[in-house]
Enzyme design. Sequence first.
Site, PDB file in Angstrom:
ATOM      1  N   ASP A 176       6.144 -19.970  -2.786  1.00  0.00           N
ATOM      2  CA  ASP A 176       7.249 -18.995  -3.793  1.00  0.00           C
ATOM      3  C   ASP A 176       7.565 -19.427  -4.883  1.00  0.00           C
ATOM      4  O   ASP A 176       7.901 -20.711  -5.266  1.00  0.00           O
ATOM      5  CB  ASP A 176       8.456 -18.974  -2.029  1.00  0.00           C
ATOM      6  N   LYS A 206      12.308  -6.610   3.060  1.00  0.00           N
ATOM      7  CA  LYS A 206      13.198  -5.342   1.504  1.00  0.00           C
ATOM      8  C   LYS A 206      13.126  -4.091   1.821  1.00  0.00           C
ATOM      9  O   LYS A 206      12.682  -3.680   0.969  1.00  0.00           O
ATOM     10  CB  LYS A 206      13.107  -6.248   0.562  1.00  0.00           C
ATOM     11  N   LYS A 263      11.237 -20.686   6.256  1.00  0.00           N
ATOM     12  CA  LYS A 263      11.809 -20.788   4.865  1.00  0.00           C
ATOM     13  C   LYS A 263      12.898 -22.019   4.533  1.00  0.00           C
ATOM     14  O   LYS A 263      12.800 -22.912   5.006  1.00  0.00           O
ATOM     15  CB  LYS A 263      13.275 -19.278   4.215  1.00  0.00           C
ATOM     16  N   GLU A 301       6.945 -21.831   4.231  1.00  0.00           N
ATOM     17  CA  GLU A 301       7.086 -21.471   3.013  1.00  0.00           C
ATOM     18  C   GLU A 301       7.715 -22.481   2.035  1.00  0.00           C
ATOM     19  O   GLU A 301       8.222 -23.408   2.481  1.00  0.00           O
ATOM     20  CB  GLU A 301       8.155 -20.648   2.896  1.00  0.00           C
ATOM     21  N   ARG A 317      16.407  20.237   2.403  1.00  0.00           N
ATOM     22  CA  ARG A 317      16.589  18.735   1.572  1.00  0.00           C
ATOM     23  C   ARG A 317      16.381  16.974   2.234  1.00  0.00           C
ATOM     24  O   ARG A 317      15.495  16.648   1.397  1.00  0.00           O
ATOM     25  CB  ARG A 317      18.236  18.600   0.889  1.00  0.00           C
TER      26      ARG A 317
END
Length: 294
Positions: free
Chosen positions: A216, A133, A165, A195, A98
């Site tokens: 963005d 992410k 950001k 950004e 597995r």
Amino acid sequence: MTISDLQVQTDVRRALEEDVGAGDLTAALIPAQQTARAIVICRESAIICGQAWVMEVLRQVAPSARAVWNVSDGQRCEPNQPIVEIYAGARELLTAERTCLNFLQTLSAVATKTAKFVNAVAGTRVAILDTRKTIPGLRMAEKYAVRCGGGKNHRMGLFDAMLIKENHLAAAGSLTAAYQAALRLKNTAKFIQVEVETLEQLNEALRAGVSMVLLDNMSLDQIRQAVKIADGRCSLEVSGGVTFETIKELAETGVDRISIGGLVKDVQAVDFSMRFSKPSHESEGPVSMPPFAK
């Protein structure tokens, strides 16, 4: 496309601790001396990724195993194609099964989805990038899978590059102030990227001398305007809401890079199965495992 031995060992050790713990209770039903031959089959067309992790699982669980690969990382397989053939003790193979398949199904899914996007923009200048992410603890593995699919890695984490950001801009007071502070603190950062959410912010970034801009969640029309405004003075990256249906049009706007969080966070596992049989000849029993290729 390389991944460090230490990283693979760490990933596998953690996975085995999670699954095997103090021992495989069911595998103990099998006689200790019994050997087996196992074939891993991929049930669908996919880009294979995960060989190093499979080999490390075997090294840690069945160190005398022998594995023969028919498809290497980064290569496409066809439905129902045998991927790897393994000879080892039956108990050890059952314990390893597995965890081996978990790495294969996840990393091959990332590589396969990446290849789909890369193929969709073939003939354009665009590079397909990943994001941060990722599944906690598997970032290096998943970013390796992106490379196997023909994509490129953005930053590995907060430690190797600077991406300014929206919240950084708000805290710093302005885009220009944030970028100037970044220049003073750059240190070992491999790049500084800013950004922007509007064309006005893009113009401010250009006046400040920003060389890498992330557009963005802009509309297609805004992106086209941004390309004209920038006129080659900075590299432009598109991010936010990118889908397979929109990727071609986005690439044709003339931007340099498109980053897609969904390469990792929105994948469907590739379907693998492992089938066992007892070796027909004693010579097929466990022998020394060759070192894996990366």
